[in-house]
Design an enzyme around this catalytic site. Structure first.
Site, PDB file in Angstrom:
ATOM      1  N   ASP A 120       0.872  -1.188   0.000  1.00 41.65           N
ATOM      2  CA  ASP A 120       0.000   0.000   0.000  1.00 41.65           C
ATOM      3  C   ASP A 120       0.901   1.227   0.000  1.00 41.65           C
ATOM      4  O   ASP A 120       0.801   2.086   0.833  1.00 41.65           O
ATOM      5  CB  ASP A 120      -0.939   0.008   1.200  1.00 41.65           C
TER       6      ASP A 120
ATOM      7  N   ASP B 243       7.070   1.211   2.696  1.00 42.27           N
ATOM      8  CA  ASP B 243       6.936   0.254   1.587  1.00 42.27           C
ATOM      9  C   ASP B 243       7.953   0.567   0.491  1.00 42.27           C
ATOM     10  O   ASP B 243       8.547  -0.344  -0.099  1.00 42.27           O
ATOM     11  CB  ASP B 243       5.537   0.334   0.963  1.00 42.27           C
TER      12      ASP B 243
END
Length: 327
Positions: A18, A23
C-alpha cells in the site's frame, strides 16, 4: 545501478504493498538484492488511495531503472467491508511525503490484469517457488484465497508486516494499522494460509529501531537514492521525531522502518534470530480490540498451523541491507 532481473537461480518474489514511505524502502531493498527476482508488485489501498499507491510503485521502479522489467498490478481499492482508513497524516496525502515528481510515470504503465488474478496466475506458474511479501492491508491476499483456495498451498512462504504481539496499537489502542485497515482480510489470511508464515509485528519493529544518528548518516550519503529517501521521509519525520510520538514507541526513541523488517527476512532468513512459534488469529469484534492480532500460546485455538512471529533480529545484517539500498 540498473535493474538486474535476468539472472537465474534467484529467490522468486511477489510483493503486495500500500505504498507509503516504508513500503518504498522495502521495494528498493528487494530490487537491489542480488539473490531476488521480483515477478510482480501488486497494489492495495491503505496508506493512501489506490491510484496513489500505484503511482508510487511506478515512481520507485523508475528511480531504480526497473520500470520496464517489473510488472505492477492494480488491486483492491477498499477493505473487504469497505470501511477504509488511511495514514495520509503520517505518509502525506500522496503516500510519499507530498514531494511530487513532474517526471514520474503515469498509470498507463500498469498491467491490465487485476492484481489478484496476477497473483493466482504467477503462483500457479511457479508452484512452491514464490515468497509473497505483504506490507499493507491483506485484502488482495484474502481475495486470492477466496477465488482460488489452493493459492496458499502453491506458495513457498509468506512474510507479513502487520499485527501486534502484546496488544499495543499504533492506530487504535490495540490495533496496528495494516490489520486494523482490513481485519476481516487479516483473519482470512492467518486462518487459510498454511504455508510457512513469518510476521513482523509493530512491537518487533519498535524494539529493533535504529538510532536517529544512524538515520541521519544513512540519508545523507549523497546518492540519488539516499536523496530520494530523505525527501520522501521528511513529512513523516515531523511526527516520528516529535517528543509525543517518540514517547509512544515501544522501548524508547528511534527510526522504525516497519516494512523493511518483513522484506529483510524474506531476502535473508538469517536476519531473523528468534521467533515465537504459535497459532495466531485476529479479533474482529470489540470497541477497543478490533484488528488486534492474538497469539495463542496455550493452544486454545486448536490450530495445527503455527506462524513464526519474529522476535529477534541481527541488526548488523539488517543495517547492511538498508545501507546497500541507497548506494
Amino acid at each position: 545501478m540498473a535493474c538486474k532481473q535476468e539472472t537465474s537461480h534467484k529467490k522468486l518474489m511477489l510483493i503486495d504493498v500500500d505504498c507509503g514511505t516504508d513500503d518504498a524502502q522495502a521495494i528498493m531493498m528487494a530490487i537491489i538484492s542480488p539473490n531476488v527476482k521480483i515477478l510482480g508488485i501488486t497494489c492495495v489501498g491503505g496508506n493512501t488511495q489506490l491510484d496513489n499507491v500505484c503511482k508510487n510503485v511506478l515512481r520507485i521502479l523508475k528511480l531504480c531503472d526497473c520500470l520496464e522489467e517489473i510488472p505492477v498490478f492494480r488491486g483492491s481499492p477498499t477493505a473487504i467491508l469497505g470501511q477504509n482508513i488511511n495514514a495520509t497524516d503520517f505518509h502525506g496525502v500522496d503516500g510519499l511525503g507530498d514531494v511530487p515528481d513532474a517526471n514520474a510515470p503515469g498509470l498507463e504503465y500498469l498491467q491490465k490484469e487485476h492484481a489478484v488474478d496476477a497473483m493466482i496466475r504467477l503462483v500457479s506458474e511457479n508452484p512452491g517457488k514464490i515468497s509473497l511479501v505483504a506490507t499493507g492491508p491483506l485484502t488482495n491476499l484474502a481475495l486470492a484465497v477466496r477465488m482460488d483456495p489452493t493459492f496458499p498451498k502453491k506458495l513457498y512462504s509468506l512474510y507479513i508486516m502487520g499485527g501486534n504481539m502484546e496488544s499495543r496499537g499504533n492506530t487504535s489502542a490495540c490495533g496496528e494499522f495494516n490489520f486494523l485497515a482490513d481485519p476481516e482480510a487479516a483473519y482470512i489470511v492467518l486462518n487459510d494460509y498454511l504455508c510457512t508464515t513469518y510476521i513482523a509485528t509493530w512491537e518487533f519493529s519498535c524494539r529493533h529501531k535504529l538510532s536517529w544518528e544512524w538515520y541521519d548518516e544513512w540519508v545523507n550519503m549523497g546518492t540519488k537514492k539516499s536523496d530520494f529517501i530523505k525527501k520522501i521521509y521528511a513529512h513523516s519525520l515531523q511526527y516520528s521525531r516529535s517528543e509525543k510520538e517518540q514517547k509512544a514507541l515501544v522501548d524508547g526513541p528511534g527510526f522504525v522502518p516497519c516494512d523493511s523488517f518483513a522484506m529483510a527476512a524474506a531476502i535473508d532468513g538469517d536476519i531473523v534470530t528468534k521467533v515465537i512459534e504459535c497459532a495466531v488469529t485476529v479479533e474482529l469484534y470489540g470497541k477497543y480490540a478490533r484488528g488486534m492480532m492474538v497469539l495463542d500460546l496455550i493452544d486454545d485455538l486448536k490450530k495445527t498451523h503455527k506462524a513464526f512471529v519474529m522476535n529477534g533480529c541481527d541488526m548488523e545484517k539488517f543495517k547492511a541491507l538498508l545501507e546497500s539500498t541507497i548506494r
